[in-house]
Write an enzyme that holds these catalytic residues in place. Structure first.
Site, PDB file in Angstrom:
ATOM      1  N   THR B 138       0.821  -1.217   0.000  1.00 18.58           N
ATOM      2  CA  THR B 138       0.000   0.000   0.000  1.00 18.58           C
ATOM      3  C   THR B 138       0.857   1.269   0.000  1.00 18.58           C
ATOM      4  O   THR B 138       1.891   1.334   0.646  1.00 18.58           O
ATOM      5  CB  THR B 138      -0.901  -0.010   1.248  1.00 18.58           C
ATOM      6  OG1 THR B 138      -1.695  -1.199   1.207  1.00 18.58           O
ATOM      7  CG2 THR B 138      -1.806   1.199   1.298  1.00 18.58           C
ATOM      8  N   GLU B 421      -7.460  -5.694   3.725  1.00 26.09           N
ATOM      9  CA  GLU B 421      -7.685  -6.866   2.873  1.00 26.09           C
ATOM     10  C   GLU B 421      -8.830  -6.642   1.880  1.00 26.09           C
ATOM     11  O   GLU B 421      -9.642  -7.536   1.650  1.00 26.09           O
ATOM     12  CB  GLU B 421      -7.959  -8.116   3.715  1.00 26.09           C
ATOM     13  CG  GLU B 421      -6.792  -8.585   4.564  1.00 26.09           C
ATOM     14  CD  GLU B 421      -5.547  -8.936   3.758  1.00 26.09           C
ATOM     15  OE1 GLU B 421      -5.685  -9.316   2.584  1.00 26.09           O
ATOM     16  OE2 GLU B 421      -4.447  -8.801   4.304  1.00 26.09           O
TER      17      GLU B 421
END
Lengths: 659, 659
Positions: B138, B421
């Protein structure tokens, strides 16, 4: 420099942002005063909230006391007074991050419940900070049900004193603000006992800490109740009383008195007390609930036009997330709700002012309606806005989860509003009780307050809408909301009657209807909110595009409610499935329309960057830079890990030697 | 000694609590192993969570590292291995409060994406803690949309190295756990560029801190991202790369390789990657979502039989709050949901195991279904359980708001599961895309996976229920849920088709349907959950009262869903208004039935007091004592206020001298 993705949103506003701001403030003059207060507060480094997200509970508390002390000086310096027009903006400008709020309640309590003599003695002491007050009502074992409080105050004729005790652990005072560490005095609510007879809960002024060295007084055990979800700045406290003696004069005795011989005398009407609770509930709606929602909307919507993620059209650049229908559907209804509740707050304030005038003329007739309204709206607005802030938080993904976004603290703070000043479910049941009474009265042709006359107008029927555009007519949707409120009130009243007629005791029947009673109370408040929004829009000036955009928001608020609570509209066929499809179509269309003005609509709330205190929500939209800058200031950000010497180094080195 | 109000609840259990516990564990042997692990962990003071609510972020982090280091020793001592039956209970027993979870992901990532040579080199280093790994995917500007990652890895033929860079601030890695302060290495996901051509996102092993002194490596800027709503124990980090050179061998190259001359070679199928994501999503449902909900239910329900407030019947003692219908209506549906999702987790695990067996036989056909299921259920279960925990928190009033109740941290932690997730809305849209495809296929008679064959069975009709008891028939309500799922899937498919036929581009049409697509995906998951619960109950042994009480919970879960989403059932008249009244009546009846077993039903979850870590939820129900004891341990609880010398004393004394 403003992020171009945010700047472009402002160029296409369909209305004058400044005009909308003054509308929200209630006029140009109010806007001017508010901005002056904000500037003075935010320009003063002592009021800074800059490092708030990095501070411990102890640091937050200390800062809140520092600010409260400094505020006295500041007000003097600025020529602000407690009765001046600036006052209501001070708390807002400080974002409530200040101590001694309960000290103010202490004073108000004495002013309302104390005799003239008591007021003359205590209020000047308090207002000059010769003492710091608190308000000790809630106990470990009792909150909303005041009659159940267990602290005792036994009158001792011999010494003309009350002896205060905490007879068991559940009777310990728990939660009072400013009491855990700051207060020297507090008003203790206790069961009055004279000659072994109990006279119910009464208020007593008790000193708890020395004025010399702040140590606890004899018989007093007090302290801080520890960590909470928010309100780190407040020293919510506990208090245990062991044979604490106070003079007879310390019982607040405007409405009842214990005479030297132990005779208990009650005088006057206590109805005015309800009025105080009502006032508090209506005030908190604005400062503690609507403003935080407006802030959350500002943060989430600005972020959603700066954040680009994934592609809406193949080959193009990544899309602003606010261009996704699902993101619009999360945020824009919350924005509409912020406006809807802002206008209902005005409505409640007006009702309150009218009630106040009546009471001054010794007419208490409006009190039941006022009480029912303030209870129901306190519950509905706090619940709605709490959910709305949570939606804003979740809509910002991972960055919303960082404290630096400002959203977590808005959420954890607004959540408390569902609990304090009356637990929401209990409040809704009070509203429901009022509605049941009014419905019965209205059914038998007796007079009822104007706000509930609609309950008598119930008739079966169908919604006349023929196509999706019909659902943009306020008459159509207001009528639908009214229909639902009447149906839920009347069907619950019928169930209650049936149960009682079938032989159930009244209280058992009531308990078996409470889930539906709550639904009915909510439906009533929802209807009034929609109706009030529509009527407000109707009265707005048509120029500068304000009325048009407000109309869109009103439509959105109403249709969102129908879309998300479809069941109650469909239940008796008032709205058909086909009509609900029209509602959905109009609702989704509106999202795309309002999306264009989303940023101007939050700009109109006129929050400064300092008041938002958010890395995601600032006016310039420089989100990533700010997150990085702020993170670097975190006390977790040390060059070498605090776990290195003790844990990481031995781990890494031990295992190497094993190889 | 157990609080008598709690003890009495246990005497009337209609079923064997121990039998239910073993059912939940999956057999006596599992219960035994689980308890042994819990005992070993909780008996070891190094794993204590006693002061957790009083600790700063730095202290939480340090404790988590300490526990992670100690766990290695403990496992060795206890003879536990990573493949042993105890392993899955360790994390649960620690309540996830431990470091190096990303270190494990680092290893798994290399095992899945690395060549045999890379696995042979790196996995032993990691498993012996010669390095501490992390997983840097990320970025500040990109989360779920991986293709948009901006970090670059340029191949330099001259030196046979990759040069890694963070070209702009939005490309900075942000959030990776264990990276902010602990990790020495990480897998960086970056856009691979060779000769100016971009080949998409690839994984690279990068050293970020010295193995000698833990200082940052040249070209590396890294640190902690600061305070979050929870996960204080995790050092979520940022990472900025400036011309960081790594050898060619550090690109994980099981599926693609850059040859010395810069030739890019892709090999094999990457489909297995999806399987990893699927596994992670299904695993997290259990540990991170269902267990926390079970804990929240245990705390709130035990508290609700100990807390007495107000009177249900005049003249009697104050009532347990769980005896109020409104309190039952808040808590019992959440309890039913905890059971419903526990059983759906078993169902998903079975699906996963079957999928895994197929994949080992090189059959990837089940992957799309598995992906759609894991996505949809991850979203639905996390969302539902997050709301459920919040309801439990709010249902405990003020005490629920104290961190000492344990509920705030359960809430702030479970909330994150809606985001990580895969963001929930995006996941639901992936499920919806699968449903649309299957629906189209089914409509044209093509084969579809067994779980969605029901989509072809849609036909108009009416619910045959004649009275409220009919709604306690699983066939009746399962059919209703199925009907709704089919209707929402088919009507959305029709809208999508209409829009495309009216000339809209496919992606625009899709965006305009997303709100309804999300609804359809949720309806599908809700249907499967109800159906699976009903089928599970059907198969249970009838003795020891287990089947009967599970049947009640299944009914409650189903009817609660109908009561609270009435609109979708009423929309086309499948359920009539009169039938919905029957649903409501049966639903409210069930609350009173299940209320009797509420405490045994949470006792069956078998949480120890240490694992609940809650002043409200302990087995003995001594709520007020514990709140008081714990509060006294708070670092905010000093004899003299930290603000006294500096602020309070001058204030109190200054003003006195002014008098």
């Amino acid at each position: 420099s403003v992020n171009p993705d945010l700047a472009s949103e402002r160029q296409t506003a369909s209305f004058s942002v400044e005009k909308l701001t003054t509308l929200l403030d209630g006029g140009v003059e109010h806007t001017r005063i508010r901005r002056a207060v904000v500037e003075a507060i935010e320009g003063d480094p002592i009021f800074s909230r800059e490092n708030q997200y990095f501070q411990s509970q102890n640091e937050r508390y200390e800062a809140a006391v520092r600010k409260a002390v400094h505020l006295q000086k500041k007000m003097h310096e600025m020529g602000w007074t407690e009765n001046g027009p600036e006052f209501k903006y001070i708390y807002r400008a400080l974002s409530g991050d200040i101590a001694f709020l309960l000290h103010r309640i202490f004073m108000r309590c004495i002013s309302v419940l104390g005799s003239d003599k008591q007021i003359a003695k205590w209020v000047p002491l308090a207002s000059q900070y010769q003492l710091i007050g608190s308000y000790a009502q809630t106990e470990l074992g009792h909150g909303t049900y005041l009659q159940g409080l267990e602290t005792t105050a036994v009158f001792d004729i011999a010494t003309q004193e009350f002896i205060l005790n905490t007879p068991k652990i559940s009777a310990m005072k728990w939660w009072p603000g400013d009491m855990g560490r700051s207060a020297t005095h507090t008003v203790v609510f206790a069961q009055l006992c004279i000659h072994g007879k109990c006279y119910g809960v009464h208020p007593f002024i008790v000193q708890i800490r020395s004025l010399q060295d702040h140590s606890l007084c004899p018989g007093i055990t007090a302290g801080d109740i520890g960590p909470k979800m928010n309100f780190e700045h407040t020293d919510n406290g506990y208090l245990l009383l062991q044979n604490v003696r106070i003079p007879r004069e310390n019982m607040l005795n405007k409405f009842c008195e214990v005479q030297p011989d132990g005779t208990y005398v009650r005088r006057g009407s206590q109805q005015i007390n309800y009025f105080t609770m009502t006032t508090v509930r209506i005030t908190l709606i604005s400062d503690e609930v609507i403003i935080p929602l407006m802030k959350a909307c500002t943060i989430a919507i600005r972020y959603s036009v700066v954040r680009r993620q994934s592609k809406l059209k193949p080959g193009e650049q990544e899309a602003k997330i606010l261009d996704y229908q699902t993101q619009q559907e999360k945020l824009l209804p919350q924005l509409a709700a912020a406006y809807a509740f802002h206008f209902i707050k005005d409505y409640l304030q007006e009702l309150l002012d009218k009630g106040h005038r009546e009471i001054q003329r010794k007419n208490f007739d409006t009190l039941p309606e006022l009480h029912a309204f303030s209870s129901g709206f306190k519950a509905v607005v706090t619940q709605y806005c709490t959910s709305a802030v949570e939606i804003c938080l979740r809509a910002c993904g991972g960055h919303g989860y960082s404290l630096l976004s400002g959203l977590p603290s808005l959420y954890t703070k607004i959540l408390a509003s569902c609990i304090y000043e009356g637990e929401n479910t209990i409040l809704l049941l009070q509203t429901a009780r009022f509605l049941m009474k009014c419905f019965m009265a209205a059914s038998t042709g007796q007079p009822v307050p104007p706000s509930v006359t609609y309950l008598a107008a119930g008739k079966p029927g169908k919604c006349p809408a023929k196509n999706k555009l019909d659902f943009l007519s306020p008459d159509i949707y207001t009528e639908a909301y009214q229909h639902v409120a009447i149906r839920l009130v009347s069907s619950t009243a019928a169930k209650l009657q049936d149960l009682i007629q079938s032989g159930l005791k009244k209280h058992d029947a009531w308990n078996q209807c409470t889930v539906q009673l709550v639904q009915a109370a909510k439906a009533h408040c929802h209807y009034i909110t929609v109706k009030n929004f529509a009527e407000t829009v109707e009265k707005l000036e048509t120029k500068a595009g304000i009325q048009k955009i407000m109309k869109h928001l009103c439509d959105l608020f109403a249709l969102h409610g129908m879309f998300s609570n479809a069941g109650v509209f469909l239940h008796d066929g008032y709205i058909s499935g086909a009509q609900m499809d029209m509602v959905t179509a109009s609702y989704l269309d509106l999202l795309a329309v309002i999306r264009k003005d989303a940023v101007p609509l939050v700009d109109a709330f006129d929050f400064t960057d300092k008041s938002l205190n958010s890395a995601l929500g600032s006016y310039d939209g420089q989100v990533y830079q700010r997150l990085y800058e702020w993170a670097q200031k975190s006390p977790t950000n040390k060059q070498i890990s605090p776990a290195y010497e003790r844990y990481l180094k031995p781990l890494l080195h031990n295992t190497r030697s094993k190889m």
